[in-house]
Design a protein around this motif. Structure first.
Motif, PDB file in Angstrom:
ATOM      1  N   LYS A  48       0.846  -1.201   0.000  1.00 37.19           N
ATOM      2  CA  LYS A  48       0.000   0.000   0.000  1.00 37.19           C
ATOM      3  C   LYS A  48       0.883   1.252   0.000  1.00 37.19           C
ATOM      4  O   LYS A  48       0.606   2.223  -0.708  1.00 37.19           O
ATOM      5  CB  LYS A  48      -0.892  -0.026   1.241  1.00 37.19           C
ATOM      6  CG  LYS A  48      -1.985   1.018   1.242  1.00 37.19           C
ATOM      7  CD  LYS A  48      -2.745   1.070   2.573  1.00 37.19           C
ATOM      8  CE  LYS A  48      -3.492  -0.204   2.879  1.00 37.19           C
ATOM      9  NZ  LYS A  48      -4.364  -0.041   4.085  1.00 37.19           N
ATOM     10  N   PHE A  49       1.956   1.211   0.800  1.00 33.45           N
ATOM     11  CA  PHE A  49       2.895   2.333   0.846  1.00 33.45           C
ATOM     12  C   PHE A  49       3.525   2.577  -0.526  1.00 33.45           C
ATOM     13  O   PHE A  49       3.549   3.708  -1.022  1.00 33.45           O
ATOM     14  CB  PHE A  49       3.974   2.047   1.897  1.00 33.45           C
ATOM     15  CG  PHE A  49       5.209   2.901   1.766  1.00 33.45           C
ATOM     16  CD1 PHE A  49       5.189   4.246   2.094  1.00 33.45           C
ATOM     17  CD2 PHE A  49       6.393   2.351   1.311  1.00 33.45           C
ATOM     18  CE1 PHE A  49       6.327   5.030   1.980  1.00 33.45           C
ATOM     19  CE2 PHE A  49       7.531   3.123   1.191  1.00 33.45           C
ATOM     20  CZ  PHE A  49       7.497   4.467   1.523  1.00 33.45           C
ATOM     21  N   ARG A  93       1.105   4.016  -3.030  1.00 32.03           N
ATOM     22  CA  ARG A  93       0.882   5.448  -2.814  1.00 32.03           C
ATOM     23  C   ARG A  93       2.062   6.257  -3.341  1.00 32.03           C
ATOM     24  O   ARG A  93       1.872   7.260  -4.033  1.00 32.03           O
ATOM     25  CB  ARG A  93       0.665   5.718  -1.321  1.00 32.03           C
ATOM     26  CG  ARG A  93       0.540   7.200  -0.970  1.00 32.03           C
ATOM     27  CD  ARG A  93      -0.671   7.882  -1.641  1.00 32.03           C
ATOM     28  NE  ARG A  93      -1.906   7.346  -1.139  1.00 32.03           N
ATOM     29  CZ  ARG A  93      -2.589   7.865  -0.124  1.00 32.03           C
ATOM     30  NH1 ARG A  93      -2.153   8.955   0.475  1.00 32.03           N
ATOM     31  NH2 ARG A  93      -3.709   7.308   0.269  1.00 32.03           N
ATOM     32  N   SER A 142       2.109   6.479  -7.046  1.00 29.73           N
ATOM     33  CA  SER A 142       0.993   7.233  -7.635  1.00 29.73           C
ATOM     34  C   SER A 142       1.241   8.739  -7.621  1.00 29.73           C
ATOM     35  O   SER A 142       0.521   9.495  -8.259  1.00 29.73           O
ATOM     36  CB  SER A 142      -0.305   6.929  -6.871  1.00 29.73           C
ATOM     37  OG  SER A 142      -0.290   7.541  -5.585  1.00 29.73           O
ATOM     38  N   ARG A 182       6.875  12.797  -5.440  1.00 31.04           N
ATOM     39  CA  ARG A 182       7.455  11.502  -5.062  1.00 31.04           C
ATOM     40  C   ARG A 182       8.882  11.686  -4.548  1.00 31.04           C
ATOM     41  O   ARG A 182       9.259  11.143  -3.508  1.00 31.04           O
ATOM     42  CB  ARG A 182       7.454  10.576  -6.273  1.00 31.04           C
ATOM     43  CG  ARG A 182       7.949   9.176  -5.982  1.00 31.04           C
ATOM     44  CD  ARG A 182       8.024   8.340  -7.244  1.00 31.04           C
ATOM     45  NE  ARG A 182       6.849   8.498  -8.065  1.00 31.04           N
ATOM     46  CZ  ARG A 182       6.857   8.506  -9.406  1.00 31.04           C
ATOM     47  NH1 ARG A 182       7.987   8.341 -10.059  1.00 31.04           N
ATOM     48  NH2 ARG A 182       5.752   8.665 -10.082  1.00 31.04           N
ATOM     49  N   SER A 217       8.825  13.291  -1.149  1.00 31.89           N
ATOM     50  CA  SER A 217       8.387  12.343  -0.117  1.00 31.89           C
ATOM     51  C   SER A 217       9.525  11.409   0.272  1.00 31.89           C
ATOM     52  O   SER A 217       9.729  11.126   1.464  1.00 31.89           O
ATOM     53  CB  SER A 217       7.198  11.526  -0.622  1.00 31.89           C
ATOM     54  OG  SER A 217       6.088  12.352  -0.842  1.00 31.89           O
ATOM     55  N   TRP A 251       1.847  13.591   7.637  1.00 27.62           N
ATOM     56  CA  TRP A 251       1.762  12.933   6.332  1.00 27.62           C
ATOM     57  C   TRP A 251       0.356  12.337   6.189  1.00 27.62           C
ATOM     58  O   TRP A 251      -0.009  11.419   6.940  1.00 27.62           O
ATOM     59  CB  TRP A 251       2.830  11.857   6.298  1.00 27.62           C
ATOM     60  CG  TRP A 251       3.033  11.117   5.027  1.00 27.62           C
ATOM     61  CD1 TRP A 251       2.652  11.484   3.771  1.00 27.62           C
ATOM     62  CD2 TRP A 251       3.697   9.857   4.912  1.00 27.62           C
ATOM     63  NE1 TRP A 251       3.044  10.536   2.870  1.00 27.62           N
ATOM     64  CE2 TRP A 251       3.685   9.522   3.544  1.00 27.62           C
ATOM     65  CE3 TRP A 251       4.296   8.992   5.815  1.00 27.62           C
ATOM     66  CZ2 TRP A 251       4.236   8.351   3.068  1.00 27.62           C
ATOM     67  CZ3 TRP A 251       4.847   7.835   5.344  1.00 27.62           C
ATOM     68  CH2 TRP A 251       4.825   7.514   3.986  1.00 27.62           C
ATOM     69  N   PHE A 291      -1.047  10.194   4.207  1.00 24.88           N
ATOM     70  CA  PHE A 291      -1.093   8.743   4.028  1.00 24.88           C
ATOM     71  C   PHE A 291      -0.949   8.032   5.374  1.00 24.88           C
ATOM     72  O   PHE A 291      -1.667   7.082   5.674  1.00 24.88           O
ATOM     73  CB  PHE A 291       0.018   8.296   3.068  1.00 24.88           C
ATOM     74  CG  PHE A 291       0.184   6.808   2.987  1.00 24.88           C
ATOM     75  CD1 PHE A 291      -0.761   6.024   2.346  1.00 24.88           C
ATOM     76  CD2 PHE A 291       1.283   6.173   3.568  1.00 24.88           C
ATOM     77  CE1 PHE A 291      -0.626   4.639   2.277  1.00 24.88           C
ATOM     78  CE2 PHE A 291       1.427   4.800   3.503  1.00 24.88           C
ATOM     79  CZ  PHE A 291       0.475   4.029   2.850  1.00 24.88           C
ATOM     80  N   TYR A 292      -0.041   8.508   6.194  1.00 24.18           N
ATOM     81  CA  TYR A 292       0.211   7.889   7.501  1.00 24.18           C
ATOM     82  C   TYR A 292      -1.015   8.016   8.397  1.00 24.18           C
ATOM     83  O   TYR A 292      -1.377   7.075   9.114  1.00 24.18           O
ATOM     84  CB  TYR A 292       1.435   8.549   8.137  1.00 24.18           C
ATOM     85  CG  TYR A 292       1.909   7.900   9.408  1.00 24.18           C
ATOM     86  CD1 TYR A 292       2.571   6.680   9.381  1.00 24.18           C
ATOM     87  CD2 TYR A 292       1.720   8.529  10.636  1.00 24.18           C
ATOM     88  CE1 TYR A 292       3.029   6.086  10.548  1.00 24.18           C
ATOM     89  CE2 TYR A 292       2.180   7.944  11.811  1.00 24.18           C
ATOM     90  CZ  TYR A 292       2.824   6.722  11.754  1.00 24.18           C
ATOM     91  OH  TYR A 292       3.273   6.137  12.914  1.00 24.18           O
ATOM     92  N   GLU A 314      -4.043   8.034   7.527  1.00 27.30           N
ATOM     93  CA  GLU A 314      -5.117   7.153   7.051  1.00 27.30           C
ATOM     94  C   GLU A 314      -4.957   5.713   7.533  1.00 27.30           C
ATOM     95  O   GLU A 314      -5.899   4.933   7.477  1.00 27.30           O
ATOM     96  CB  GLU A 314      -5.149   7.146   5.517  1.00 27.30           C
ATOM     97  CG  GLU A 314      -5.517   8.469   4.892  1.00 27.30           C
ATOM     98  CD  GLU A 314      -5.259   8.498   3.395  1.00 27.30           C
ATOM     99  OE1 GLU A 314      -4.920   7.430   2.816  1.00 27.30           O
ATOM    100  OE2 GLU A 314      -5.377   9.578   2.794  1.00 27.30           O
ATOM    101  N   LEU A 315      -3.766   5.355   7.995  1.00 23.43           N
ATOM    102  CA  LEU A 315      -3.499   3.972   8.403  1.00 23.43           C
ATOM    103  C   LEU A 315      -4.010   3.700   9.814  1.00 23.43           C
ATOM    104  O   LEU A 315      -4.058   4.605  10.657  1.00 23.43           O
ATOM    105  CB  LEU A 315      -1.991   3.690   8.354  1.00 23.43           C
ATOM    106  CG  LEU A 315      -1.305   3.827   6.999  1.00 23.43           C
ATOM    107  CD1 LEU A 315       0.199   3.654   7.162  1.00 23.43           C
ATOM    108  CD2 LEU A 315      -1.853   2.810   6.009  1.00 23.43           C
ATOM    109  N   ARG A 327       0.428   1.438  11.002  1.00 18.06           N
ATOM    110  CA  ARG A 327       1.486   2.428  11.259  1.00 18.06           C
ATOM    111  C   ARG A 327       2.713   1.761  11.859  1.00 18.06           C
ATOM    112  O   ARG A 327       3.842   2.091  11.499  1.00 18.06           O
ATOM    113  CB  ARG A 327       0.974   3.512  12.215  1.00 18.06           C
ATOM    114  CG  ARG A 327      -0.048   4.443  11.604  1.00 18.06           C
ATOM    115  CD  ARG A 327      -0.556   5.423  12.629  1.00 18.06           C
ATOM    116  NE  ARG A 327      -1.651   6.199  12.080  1.00 18.06           N
ATOM    117  CZ  ARG A 327      -2.402   7.023  12.787  1.00 18.06           C
ATOM    118  NH1 ARG A 327      -2.170   7.185  14.088  1.00 18.06           N
ATOM    119  NH2 ARG A 327      -3.374   7.684  12.215  1.00 18.06           N
TER     120      ARG A 327
END
Length: 199
Positions: free
Chosen positions: A132-133, A136, A139, A145, A148, A170, A172-173, A175-176, A181
């Motif tokens: 998943k990481f 992301r 994408s 990118r 990041s 972050w 994305f982080y 959302e976990l 995490r």
């Protein structure tokens, strides 16, 4: 087979081929009707790879070829056959990735090799989080990118508490789930040999 597995195999193939300096077009060896030494062993010229057109075969490459077992030679031929089946665009992408890899500082290459080793010990749930990481990251637009990746690299030097606080900025982080995490922190920051958190 997943897209990531195919990509990893393709990259491994390119690195293997280029490490032998054999990305040139040569079909393999002649094994039928070859000269034989008195002991029944094929003569050196019969087991040597065909010489690429217009380029002499270096003694080092010939020696590496001779040192290979028949099984290694067969695996090499199979990898080379698959390499030749790739489109020119695929080959160029692999060569470009290899070029970028060589340009990385040794510390970053070591870090990435360590991540690959950690992933070998990861369970299925941990692999899902890591996938998943990567999905992301891949994408993101190229500039984002790169930023990041740089940010993650800088987080490595922070104490654990500060790192956690920085990572919460972050999206994305955030959302976990908490177990996800933990897995992501393990993958990004664990020392070589450190076990996954879910074990």
């Amino acid at each position: 087979m997943t897209r990531h597995c195919r990509l990893a195999r393709t990259i491994t193939l390119a690195v293997f081929l280029s490490s032998f300096g054999l990305l040139l077009s040569w079909p393999g060896t002649a094994v039928a009707d070859v000269p034989v030494r008195s002991g029944g062993e094929p003569a050196a010229e019969s087991v040597a790879p065909d010489r690429p057109r217009g380029e002499p075969l270096s003694p080092e490459r010939l020696e590496r070829w001779r040192a290979m077992s028949p099984e290694e030679r067969e695996r090499f031929r199979e990898r080379y056959r698959r390499w030749k089946e790739l489109s020119p665009e695929q080959r160029e992408r692999i060569k470009e990735r290899k070029r970028r890899w060589r340009e990385l500082p040794e510390e970053q290459r070591r870090y990435l090799k360590d991540r690959r080793e950690l992933l070998k010990d990861a369970g299925p749930e941990d692999r899902v989080v890591v996938r998943k990481f990567f999905d992301r990251i891949h994408s993101l637009p190229p500039g984002v990118r790169s930023a990041s990746r740089q940010q993650i690299w800088e987080w490595r030097s922070l104490p654990q508490g500060e790192r956690e606080e920085a990572m919460r900025s972050w999206p994305f982080y955030r959302e976990l789930s908490e177990p996800e995490r933990e897995t992501l922190r393990w993958f990004l920051f664990a020392r070589p040999g450190e076990r996954p958190p879910r074990e």
